[in-house]
Design a protein around this motif. Structure first.
Motif, PDB file in Angstrom:
ATOM      1  N   THR A 114       0.452  -1.738  -0.166  1.00 58.29           N
ATOM      2  CA  THR A 114       0.107   0.006   0.513  1.00 58.29           C
ATOM      3  C   THR A 114       0.953   1.241  -0.108  1.00 58.29           C
ATOM      4  OG1 THR A 114      -1.751  -1.452   1.252  1.00 58.29           O
ATOM      5  CG2 THR A 114      -2.102   1.369   1.179  1.00 58.29           C
ATOM      6  N   VAL A 115       1.072   2.192  -1.117  1.00 52.71           N
ATOM      7  CA  VAL A 115       1.473   3.023  -1.205  1.00 52.71           C
ATOM      8  C   VAL A 115       0.936   4.537   0.119  1.00 52.71           C
ATOM      9  CG1 VAL A 115       2.251   5.771  -2.521  1.00 52.71           C
ATOM     10  CG2 VAL A 115       1.687   3.376  -3.512  1.00 52.71           C
ATOM     11  N   ALA A 116       2.179   4.389   1.307  1.00 57.34           N
ATOM     12  CA  ALA A 116       1.792   5.425   2.553  1.00 57.34           C
ATOM     13  C   ALA A 116       2.304   6.888   2.142  1.00 57.34           C
ATOM     14  CB  ALA A 116       2.718   5.055   3.642  1.00 57.34           C
ATOM     15  N   PHE A 117       2.645   7.034   1.406  1.00 48.21           N
ATOM     16  CA  PHE A 117       3.082   8.046   0.769  1.00 48.21           C
ATOM     17  C   PHE A 117       4.082   8.593  -0.783  1.00 48.21           C
ATOM     18  CE2 PHE A 117       6.104   7.034   4.443  1.00 48.21           C
ATOM     19  CZ  PHE A 117       6.694   7.419   3.436  1.00 48.21           C
ATOM     20  N   CYS A 118       3.944  10.041  -1.225  1.00 41.90           N
ATOM     21  CA  CYS A 118       5.038  10.305  -2.114  1.00 41.90           C
ATOM     22  C   CYS A 118       6.115  11.168  -1.679  1.00 41.90           C
ATOM     23  CB  CYS A 118       3.841  10.588  -3.232  1.00 41.90           C
ATOM     24  SG  CYS A 118       3.239   9.334  -3.810  1.00 41.90           S
ATOM     25  N   GLY A 119       6.814  11.020  -2.227  1.00 42.63           N
ATOM     26  CA  GLY A 119       8.850  11.598  -1.931  1.00 42.63           C
ATOM     27  C   GLY A 119       9.412  11.541  -3.102  1.00 42.63           C
ATOM     28  N   PHE A 120      10.667  12.485  -2.625  1.00 40.38           N
ATOM     29  CA  PHE A 120      12.044  12.511  -2.793  1.00 40.38           C
ATOM     30  C   PHE A 120      12.355  12.447  -5.272  1.00 40.38           C
ATOM     31  CE2 PHE A 120      14.500   8.919  -6.510  1.00 40.38           C
ATOM     32  CZ  PHE A 120      15.846   9.388  -5.966  1.00 40.38           C
ATOM     33  N   ALA A 121      10.588  12.798  -5.690  1.00 37.55           N
ATOM     34  CA  ALA A 121      10.163  12.638  -6.978  1.00 37.55           C
ATOM     35  C   ALA A 121       9.165  12.407  -7.386  1.00 37.55           C
ATOM     36  CB  ALA A 121      11.596  11.693  -7.722  1.00 37.55           C
ATOM     37  N   PRO A 122       8.834  13.552  -8.628  1.00 38.79           N
ATOM     38  CA  PRO A 122       6.686  12.914  -8.975  1.00 38.79           C
ATOM     39  C   PRO A 122       6.906  11.253  -9.293  1.00 38.79           C
ATOM     40  CG  PRO A 122       8.121  15.036  -9.417  1.00 38.79           C
ATOM     41  CD  PRO A 122       9.027  14.266  -9.012  1.00 38.79           C
ATOM     42  N   GLY A 123       6.002  11.443  -8.544  1.00 38.67           N
ATOM     43  CA  GLY A 123       5.708   9.684  -8.407  1.00 38.67           C
ATOM     44  C   GLY A 123       6.041   8.826  -8.173  1.00 38.67           C
ATOM     45  N   ARG A 143      23.841   4.573  -5.964  1.00 37.41           N
ATOM     46  CA  ARG A 143      24.477   4.458  -7.128  1.00 37.41           C
ATOM     47  C   ARG A 143      23.937   5.854  -7.606  1.00 37.41           C
ATOM     48  NH1 ARG A 143      21.559  -0.288  -7.141  1.00 37.41           N
ATOM     49  NH2 ARG A 143      22.992  -2.060  -7.631  1.00 37.41           N
ATOM     50  N   THR A 144      24.980   6.219  -8.984  1.00 38.46           N
ATOM     51  CA  THR A 144      24.994   8.281  -9.325  1.00 38.46           C
ATOM     52  C   THR A 144      23.773   7.751 -10.333  1.00 38.46           C
ATOM     53  OG1 THR A 144      26.283   7.548 -10.749  1.00 38.46           O
ATOM     54  CG2 THR A 144      27.657   8.593  -8.886  1.00 38.46           C
ATOM     55  N   ARG A 145      23.585   6.679 -11.379  1.00 39.23           N
ATOM     56  CA  ARG A 145      21.705   6.227 -12.301  1.00 39.23           C
ATOM     57  C   ARG A 145      21.575   5.488 -11.798  1.00 39.23           C
ATOM     58  NH1 ARG A 145      24.773   7.195 -17.642  1.00 39.23           N
ATOM     59  NH2 ARG A 145      22.338   6.937 -18.151  1.00 39.23           N
ATOM     60  N   VAL A 146      20.302   5.692 -11.686  1.00 39.43           N
ATOM     61  CA  VAL A 146      19.421   4.116 -11.841  1.00 39.43           C
ATOM     62  C   VAL A 146      18.517   4.058 -12.355  1.00 39.43           C
ATOM     63  CG1 VAL A 146      17.647   2.843 -10.033  1.00 39.43           C
ATOM     64  CG2 VAL A 146      19.446   3.972  -8.657  1.00 39.43           C
ATOM     65  N   PRO A 147      17.897   3.646 -13.255  1.00 34.53           N
ATOM     66  CA  PRO A 147      16.706   3.562 -14.752  1.00 34.53           C
ATOM     67  C   PRO A 147      15.535   3.968 -14.778  1.00 34.53           C
ATOM     68  CG  PRO A 147      18.372   1.657 -15.171  1.00 34.53           C
ATOM     69  CD  PRO A 147      18.735   1.877 -13.847  1.00 34.53           C
ATOM     70  N   ALA A 148      15.034   4.576 -15.400  1.00 33.93           N
ATOM     71  CA  ALA A 148      13.682   4.927 -14.552  1.00 33.93           C
ATOM     72  C   ALA A 148      12.832   3.047 -15.055  1.00 33.93           C
ATOM     73  CB  ALA A 148      12.888   5.532 -16.046  1.00 33.93           C
ATOM     74  N   PRO A 162      10.579   6.272 -11.005  1.00 36.02           N
ATOM     75  CA  PRO A 162       9.891   6.686 -12.173  1.00 36.02           C
ATOM     76  C   PRO A 162      10.486   7.577 -13.000  1.00 36.02           C
ATOM     77  CG  PRO A 162       9.824   8.481 -10.651  1.00 36.02           C
ATOM     78  CD  PRO A 162      10.289   6.543  -9.492  1.00 36.02           C
ATOM     79  N   ARG A 163      11.886   7.598 -13.036  1.00 35.04           N
ATOM     80  CA  ARG A 163      12.791   8.059 -13.857  1.00 35.04           C
ATOM     81  C   ARG A 163      14.798   7.905 -13.359  1.00 35.04           C
ATOM     82  NH1 ARG A 163      12.179  14.640 -12.267  1.00 35.04           N
ATOM     83  NH2 ARG A 163      13.846  14.175 -10.496  1.00 35.04           N
ATOM     84  N   GLU A 164      15.044   7.989 -14.597  1.00 32.38           N
ATOM     85  CA  GLU A 164      16.221   7.618 -14.043  1.00 32.38           C
ATOM     86  C   GLU A 164      16.914   8.854 -12.932  1.00 32.38           C
ATOM     87  OE1 GLU A 164      20.362   8.911 -16.383  1.00 32.38           O
ATOM     88  OE2 GLU A 164      19.608   7.178 -16.859  1.00 32.38           O
ATOM     89  N   SER A 165      17.466   8.257 -12.213  1.00 30.63           N
ATOM     90  CA  SER A 165      18.199   9.165 -11.141  1.00 30.63           C
ATOM     91  C   SER A 165      19.108   8.325 -10.298  1.00 30.63           C
ATOM     92  CB  SER A 165      16.807   9.955 -10.015  1.00 30.63           C
ATOM     93  OG  SER A 165      16.364   8.724  -9.176  1.00 30.63           O
ATOM     94  N   PRO A 166      19.818   9.404  -9.728  1.00 29.63           N
ATOM     95  CA  PRO A 166      20.918   8.612  -8.188  1.00 29.63           C
ATOM     96  C   PRO A 166      19.703   7.619  -7.610  1.00 29.63           C
ATOM     97  CG  PRO A 166      21.140  10.935  -8.699  1.00 29.63           C
ATOM     98  CD  PRO A 166      19.700  11.042  -9.251  1.00 29.63           C
ATOM     99  N   GLY A 167      20.251   7.006  -6.734  1.00 27.59           N
ATOM    100  CA  GLY A 167      19.660   6.422  -5.701  1.00 27.59           C
ATOM    101  C   GLY A 167      19.930   5.051  -5.083  1.00 27.59           C
ATOM    102  N   GLY A 168      19.714   5.171  -4.032  1.00 31.05           N
ATOM    103  CA  GLY A 168      21.124   3.818  -2.819  1.00 31.05           C
ATOM    104  C   GLY A 168      19.625   2.729  -2.392  1.00 31.05           C
ATOM    105  N   TRP A 169      18.601   3.162  -2.886  1.00 31.86           N
ATOM    106  CA  TRP A 169      18.064   1.316  -2.492  1.00 31.86           C
ATOM    107  C   TRP A 169      18.217   0.246  -3.635  1.00 31.86           C
ATOM    108  CZ3 TRP A 169      11.686   2.414  -2.020  1.00 31.86           C
ATOM    109  CH2 TRP A 169      11.790   3.594  -1.059  1.00 31.86           C
TER     110      TRP A 169
END
Length: 202
Positions: A114-123, A143-148, A162-169
């Protein structure tokens, strides 16, 4: 729960944990006239209002009068996300959980999120599991680039970039589903309350 004014056009409810946030969000249900938006976050719920149609005091009373039910989740549609489970971190997640990569996929697809909330980037929606232990640490080196379309885990949450961005997940796989599109209504597929089921199409 503390309910505080946030300027002259919003009210902020402060809660102890995410379960209380979800329960309050569900309890608020259909907003009264003058309430523009109800925005959950990790430990708060912000209620935006139109001061020409209602007041901070009236909305504060509405929030305080809500009767959250523990474990309740907001009513919303379900979204199926097809996933190719070939993520770079699948084996690492399996090691953390003490199971095989195939079992990670089975558990991830067998869970209602269940989506609890949104943040970090649109979508980008932070989805929580209805059951199961998903305490997955973030990567020690993002990572400096995580693919959409990357499907990922971190902490108690799962989401889709939702889009290419840095990320640590931790990356489990990928989907071709466009999670955010400004030309679509609604633009974001992952919105608070939406129930998500991931489907293995590997």
């Amino acid at each position: 729960m503390r309910v505080l004014p946030s300027g002259d056009a919003a009210v902020l409810a402060e809660l102890d944990d995410l379960d209380q946030v979800l329960a309050l969000h569900a309890a608020l249900g259909q907003p009264p006239d003058g309430v523009l938006d109800v925005v959950p976050a990790g430990r708060t719920v912000l209620v935006a209002l139109d001061p020409t149609r209602t007041s901070v005091d009236a909305v504060t009373r509405w929030v305080r009068d809500a009767r959250p039910v523990p474990g309740a989740r907001p009513e919303a549609e379900e979204l199926e996300v097809p996933v190719v489970y070939d993520g770079a971190d699948l084996a690492d997640v399996a090691e953390v959980l003490g199971c095989s990569p195939a079992e990670v996929v089975t558990r991830h697809t067998g869970t209602v999120w269940t989506v609890a909330f949104c943040g970090f980037a649109p979508g980008f929606g932070y989805a929580t599991a209805a059951d199961g232990d998903w305490a997955i640490p973030r990567r020690s080196s993002p990572r400096t680039r995580v693919p959409a379309g990357s499907v990922a885990l971190a902490g108690e949450f799962s989401s889709v970039y939702p889009r290419e961005s840095p990320g640590g997940w931790q990356l489990l796989g990928r989907t071709d589903l466009a999670m955010f599109d400004v030309d679509r209504d609604p633009a974001a597929l992952l919105r608070p309350g939406v129930r998500v089921r991931f489907r293995d199409v590997s």
